[in-house]
Design an enzyme around this catalytic site. Structure first.
Site, PDB file in Angstrom:
ATOM      1  N   ASP A  53       1.116  16.472  14.757  1.00  0.00           N
ATOM      2  CA  ASP A  53       1.544  16.155  13.368  1.00  0.00           C
ATOM      3  C   ASP A  53       0.318  16.073  12.443  1.00  0.00           C
ATOM      4  OD1 ASP A  53       3.099  16.382  11.155  1.00  0.00           O
ATOM      5  OD2 ASP A  53       3.389  14.399  10.938  1.00  0.00           O
ATOM      6  N   LYS A  85       1.931  -2.811   8.988  1.00  0.00           N
ATOM      7  CA  LYS A  85       3.270  -1.773   8.812  1.00  0.00           C
ATOM      8  C   LYS A  85       4.498  -2.653   9.335  1.00  0.00           C
ATOM      9  CE  LYS A  85       3.099   2.666   9.396  1.00  0.00           C
ATOM     10  NZ  LYS A  85       3.191   4.188  10.043  1.00  0.00           N
ATOM     11  N   PHE A  89      11.567   3.823   7.043  1.00  0.00           N
ATOM     12  CA  PHE A  89      11.883   2.901   7.890  1.00  0.00           C
ATOM     13  C   PHE A  89      10.753   1.602   7.768  1.00  0.00           C
ATOM     14  CE2 PHE A  89      12.884   6.689  10.369  1.00  0.00           C
ATOM     15  CZ  PHE A  89      14.353   6.078  10.481  1.00  0.00           C
ATOM     16  N   ALA A  90       9.471   1.680   6.911  1.00  0.00           N
ATOM     17  CA  ALA A  90       8.656   0.774   6.872  1.00  0.00           C
ATOM     18  C   ALA A  90       7.958   0.721   5.572  1.00  0.00           C
ATOM     19  CB  ALA A  90       7.613   1.186   8.068  1.00  0.00           C
ATOM     20  N   LYS A  91       7.270  -0.573   5.351  1.00  0.00           N
ATOM     21  CA  LYS A  91       6.490  -0.681   4.169  1.00  0.00           C
ATOM     22  C   LYS A  91       5.069  -1.187   4.839  1.00  0.00           C
ATOM     23  CE  LYS A  91      10.048  -2.424   0.927  1.00  0.00           C
ATOM     24  NZ  LYS A  91      10.387  -3.357   0.202  1.00  0.00           N
ATOM     25  N   VAL A  92       3.943  -0.582   4.198  1.00  0.00           N
ATOM     26  CA  VAL A  92       2.479  -0.865   4.667  1.00  0.00           C
ATOM     27  C   VAL A  92       1.928  -2.068   3.491  1.00  0.00           C
ATOM     28  CG1 VAL A  92       0.354  -0.122   5.344  1.00  0.00           C
ATOM     29  CG2 VAL A  92       2.312   1.265   5.952  1.00  0.00           C
ATOM     30  N   LEU A 112       0.975  -1.064  -0.193  1.00  0.00           N
ATOM     31  CA  LEU A 112      -0.040   0.092  -0.104  1.00  0.00           C
ATOM     32  C   LEU A 112       0.845   1.105  -0.021  1.00  0.00           C
ATOM     33  CD1 LEU A 112      -2.769  -0.968   2.668  1.00  0.00           C
ATOM     34  CD2 LEU A 112      -2.992  -0.949   0.062  1.00  0.00           C
TER      35      LEU A 112
END
Length: 443
Positions: free
Chosen positions: A135, A42, A24-27, A19
């Protein structure tokens, strides 16, 4: 090994399409094979997080996520870990971003009010648990299949990326269009009051279809935010105008509180009573799978301490020629900043040499912080200097030098006569000065 095998994760989640991804991450989209529930996972690279010095922050934020179970907040269902990855199993929100609706035109007042009510109730719920978002922005406002608002990234800000889409309401990466003046100022701020300001900007956008603070010149936009210079369009009624003036108050001490917003007649019109009655006490804690190497959060091999990563707003706020604090209050002249195209290790080595030459005791802390302390007391005690290194890109760093103790005049003398000349080989530019060459750093 409990990690992902083929399309299955932990023998429980069937992994689907990617997605999105960040530093730092893949979703990924996934399906819980036990319940057939659609989820988002995540997947975080533990080594990158450790190198970035963010592991303690992530562990703290996992604990706070236990406190923020609310119908208008994206839910964290489960946390799992292996030796190399951390997995957050999140509610999958299918309706896309709220602001996709606004791109097709401003919302009618009743629709805007409904979303604002849900936003305020969600944010107030978190504030009541001591959790602040800090944020709030378009990417964090999602819609479910029933068109209910879902606020994302509460408690997971350490992994937030600055990548934004281009478009009507998505400003250039890092542009603080939704950020309170005191946050721009970087002098410390009340997280609750900063969130309230951001909610006010969001309300304006929902009703107007454009941002209240906008200018092609970035510095002029900063000034408008600092002075709260905005103009309501003609279709805003008197009640909305009055509420926005109370929310978009540049002085956080006089800015309206959450309680007062929720008492406001315009806000309360058509308010779903269930939002106010929502039980603040979560019944269940988030399950953490301790059998999947969660204890190995800190078990990775020792890594060289790397400087903190700056988010996009930090980069703009701190970068050469953009010291924003002067727009709001007089600088105390206790800090100086420079940018460098040298590696972090080269910068650290240079500062170590300088400290040794000045007979300053140097201590390395996490996240690229170097603390220097004099051996003899001066006029106002022992001089203390912090040097903090921030990674903008692997080939571009920002360094902040700050007096933490001692006499200011003595510090300025050491800085200007000793440190600046010694640093010249690694400095690309000092803040407020032109770079020594026009070549741009590699990003």
């Amino acid at each position: 090994m409990a990690e992902q095998r083929g399309n299955m994760l932990m023998k429980k989640y069937e992994m689907g399409k990617l997605l999105g991804q960040g530093t730092f991450a893949k979703v990924y989209h996934a399906r819980n094979t036990e319940t057939s529930e659609s989820v988002a996972i995540k997947m975080i690279d533990k080594e990158k997080v450790l190198k970035g010095g963010l592991m303690d922050q992530i562990k703290r934020e996992i604990s706070v996520m236990k406190l923020v179970r609310h119908p208008n907040i994206v839910q964290l269902y489960e946390v799992m870990a292996t030796k190399t990855k951390i997995y957050f199993v999140l509610e999958h929100v299918k309706g896309g971003e709220l602001f996709n609706k606004v791109q097709r035109g401003r919302l009618k007042e009743d629709a805007a009010r409904k979303y604002f009510q849900q936003l305020i109730c969600a944010v107030d719920f978190c504030h009541s648990r001591g959790v602040y978002h800090r944020d709030l922005k378009p990417e964090n406002l999602l819609l479910d299949e029933n068109s209910n608002l879902k606020v994302s990234d509460f408690g997971l800000s350490a992994l937030a990326d600055c990548k934004r889409q281009d478009g009507l309401l998505h400003t250039t990466c890092g542009t603080p269009a939704y950020v309170a003046p005191e946050v721009i100022n970087r002098r410390g701020y009340d997280g609750a009051k900063a969130d309230i300001w951001s909610c006010g900007v969001i309300l304006f956008v929902l009703l107007a279809g454009y941002l209240p603070f906008h200018d092609k010149n970035l510095m002029d936009m900063y000034k408008k935010i600092g002075k709260a210079e905005f103009k309501c369009p003609s279709w805003f009624n008197t009640d909305v105008r009055r509420l926005l003036l109370r929310i978009l108050d540049p002085n956080p001490s006089t800015r309206i509180s959450m309680d007062k917003i929720m008492e406001n007649p315009w806000f309360r019109k058509g308010l779903d009573a269930k939002l106010l009655r929502y039980n603040l006490q979560p019944k269940d804690a988030i399950p953490v799978d301790m059998s999947t190497d969660f204890d190995s959060f800190n078990s990775a091999p020792t890594l060289e301490k790397k400087p903190s990563n700056l988010n996009a707003f930090d980069i703009i706020s701190l970068s050469t020629g953009l010291d924003l604090s002067g727009m709001f209050e007089e600088s105390d002249k206790k800090e100086s900043k420079f940018t460098s195209t040298s590696t972090a290790s080269t910068i650290i080595s240079k500062i170590e040499d300088i400290a040794k030459g000045l007979r300053l005791k140097l201590t390395k802390k996490d996240g690229g912080l170097l603390k220097m302390e004099g051996s003899k007391p001066g006029r106002k005690g022992v001089m203390g200097i912090d040097a903090e290194i921030f990674e903008v890109t692997p080939n571009f760093h920002l360094v902040e030098l700050k007096k933490t103790n001692g006499d200011t005049l003595e510090y300025r003398k050491v800085l200007n006569q000793e440190m600046r000349p010694a640093l010249k080989d690694i400095v690309w530019a000092w803040q407020g000065e032109q770079p020594k060459q026009q070549q741009q750093p590699t990003c």
